[in-house]
Design a protein around this motif. Structure first.
Motif: not given
Length: 262
Positions: A155, A162, A174, A193-194, A238, A244
């Motif tokens: 993350d 993750r 990512t 967030t990602s 995420v 997730e």
């Protein structure tokens, strides 16, 4: 060293390029006289990419293009700009290398550079390797005889892994460490967030991750589902709540079956 100790062949090196540590880990059993120049050439290529495409280096070709100065007709420059235009169209404008008239291919160039390097290493006989630059990772071949590479997807905002993926041939990108502008609103995207995208070409995975991260959560999920439907590129989102969400093919690399096979 005891006779039972296991060592891996090959060699690894880490250098600071593009403002981050970049590592090239070659596991193919090659003599040092071949490995050393291979690593020299690998990092020379990455430095050339940075010098050519960096939007913050005053004399890079991208900076010269943005300031209206003469540029050199470099085939790689033409290739990258053309591909960025294609990716903008393919993502409905969410991957946009031109903001307010300024060209910045950063959302594609790192993955593209590592992908090109990975292919070059294969052509040179170093087919077992892992290349890591920030949150972009390219693995090929085996980490050890018969063993897939084991890659923890971190993350970018928290110090936790993750997912763990297992693969012999995969690009992993990512987005989430740095803010991304939603080109349609001009605002910083903050719905996710990602975003992690995995697939056969790290440059495309990098661009897709950038595009999806720029989207609001609902269109992001739709785009990821459509992308996963083709089978080649799978996604993990995420949310801001820490949930997730993965496309179905992601588990082929991260589920129990993948762990057993690895």
């Amino acid at each position: 060293m005891s006779g039972s100790a296991k060592t891996f062949p090959g060699s690894a090196r880490v250098e600071m390029i593009m403002g981050m540590p970049v590592s090239v880990d070659i596991r193919t059993a090659l003599p040092a006289r071949e490995l050393t120049p291979l690593l020299d050439d690998a990092f020379a290529w990455l430095r050339w990419v940075d010098d050519t495409f960096s939007p913050v280096k005053e004399d890079s070709q991208i900076s010269r293009l943005n300031s209206g100065r003469t540029i050199r007709q470099i085939p790689e420059l033409i290739e990258v700009l053309h591909r960025c235009d294609e990716l903008s169209e393919a993502t409905g404008g969410y991957f946009e290398p031109r903001i307010n008239g300024v060209i910045d291919p950063s959302g594609y160039i790192k993955g593209w550079a590592l992908e090109r390097l990975s292919r070059a290493l294969c052509n040179a006989g170093a087919g077992d390797h892992r290349i890591t630059a920030g949150n972009d990772i390219r693995v090929r071949g085996s980490a050890a005889p018969g063993k897939r590479w084991r890659v923890g997807i971190r993350d970018p905002r928290e110090d936790l892994v993750r997912k763990v993926v297992f693969a012999h041939d995969l690009g992993i990108a990512t987005s989430g460490a740095a803010p991304v502008i939603n080109p349609h609103t001009g605002m910083t995207s903050d719905g996710l967030t990602s975003v992690t995208v995995i697939g056969p070409d790290l440059g495309l995975a990098d661009a897709y991750a950038t595009a999806v991260y720029a989207m609001d959560p609902l269109p992001a999920r739709r785009f990821a589902a459509d992308l996963g439907g083709s089978g080649a590129y799978q996604t993990m989102l995420v949310t801001r709540e820490g949930q997730e969400i993965t496309t179905s093919g992601f588990t082929n690399y991260s589920g129990a079956e993948a762990r057993l096979a690895g």
